[in-house]
Design a protein around this motif. Structure first.
Motif, mmCIF file in Angstrom:
data_model
loop_
_atom_site.group_PDB
_atom_site.id
_atom_site.type_symbol
_atom_site.label_atom_id
_atom_site.label_comp_id
_atom_site.label_asym_id
_atom_site.label_seq_id
_atom_site.Cartn_x
_atom_site.Cartn_y
_atom_site.Cartn_z
ATOM 1 N N PRO A 88 -5.539 -50.895 27.879
ATOM 2 C CA PRO A 88 -6.420 -50.572 29.018
ATOM 3 C C PRO A 88 -7.673 -51.453 29.060
ATOM 4 O O PRO A 88 -8.197 -51.711 30.153
ATOM 5 C CB PRO A 88 -6.783 -49.110 28.763
ATOM 6 C CG PRO A 88 -5.632 -48.569 27.983
ATOM 7 C CD PRO A 88 -5.192 -49.699 27.107
ATOM 8 N N GLU A 89 -8.112 -51.929 27.912
ATOM 9 C CA GLU A 89 -9.315 -52.776 27.873
ATOM 10 C C GLU A 89 -9.075 -54.144 28.509
ATOM 11 O O GLU A 89 -10.022 -54.888 28.756
ATOM 12 C CB GLU A 89 -9.798 -52.955 26.425
ATOM 13 C CG GLU A 89 -8.869 -53.759 25.527
ATOM 14 C CD GLU A 89 -7.736 -52.947 24.935
ATOM 15 O OE1 GLU A 89 -7.507 -51.791 25.362
ATOM 16 O OE2 GLU A 89 -7.067 -53.481 24.022
ATOM 17 N N ASP A 90 -7.832 -54.470 28.772
ATOM 18 C CA ASP A 90 -7.504 -55.745 29.421
ATOM 19 C C ASP A 90 -7.490 -55.626 30.945
ATOM 20 O O ASP A 90 -7.291 -56.636 31.638
ATOM 21 C CB ASP A 90 -6.138 -56.242 28.948
ATOM 22 C CG ASP A 90 -6.111 -56.557 27.460
ATOM 23 O OD1 ASP A 90 -5.173 -56.096 26.783
ATOM 24 O OD2 ASP A 90 -7.034 -57.234 26.982
ATOM 25 N N THR A 91 -7.694 -54.425 31.454
ATOM 26 C CA THR A 91 -7.749 -54.230 32.899
ATOM 27 C C THR A 91 -8.935 -54.989 33.480
ATOM 28 O O THR A 91 -10.078 -54.811 33.048
ATOM 29 C CB THR A 91 -7.870 -52.737 33.235
ATOM 30 O OG1 THR A 91 -6.668 -52.081 32.835
ATOM 31 C CG2 THR A 91 -8.092 -52.535 34.728
ATOM 32 N N ALA A 92 -8.653 -55.867 34.430
ATOM 33 C CA ALA A 92 -9.703 -56.712 35.015
ATOM 34 C C ALA A 92 -9.095 -57.558 36.118
ATOM 35 O O ALA A 92 -7.874 -57.648 36.253
ATOM 36 C CB ALA A 92 -10.325 -57.628 33.951
#
Length: 120
Positions: A88-92
């Motif tokens: 989820p931290e790669d969502t961008a």
């Protein structure tokens, strides 16, 4: 006219993979560095990876090292970024950009972004 066109974004579950493409027109790779940057909601622009196809120089941010792989197809004037083990931290929104001689946030040429959403 220099153009960079990023594609390949989408919705993927955590642990999944995506491959982004950056098609470049209007200049050859000679000496240029092509970078991938991303901006998550409410966060600053982050440099993710960089490649200089003319000599094969490559670098990654610590946050993606070992999971993302940048590559180039010089015959197709296209740079790719294979993204594995997404979280989820790669969502961008992911952008590709180009400049001489290396990747900085102040790159001269930018493409429109492609959205990557990773669900948990």
């Amino acid at each position: 006219e220099v153009q960079l066109q990023a594609s390949g974004g989408g919705l993927v579950q955590a642990g999944g993979s995506l491959r982004l493409s950056c098609a470049i027109s209007g200049f050859g790779f000679d000496g240029y560095a092509i970078g991938w940057f991303r901006q998550a909601p409410g966060k600053e622009l982050e440099g993710v990876s960089c490649i200089r196809p003319s000599d094969g120089s490559i670098d990654y941010s610590d946050s993606v090292k070992g999971r993302f792989t940048i590559s180039s197809d010089n015959a197709k004037d296209t740079v790719y970024m294979q993204m594995n083990d997404l979280g989820p931290e790669d969502t961008a929104v992911y952008y590709c950009a180009a400049d001489l001689p290396w990747c900085l946030k102040t790159m001269h040429y930018w493409g429109k972004g492609t959205l990557v959403t990773v669900s948990s």
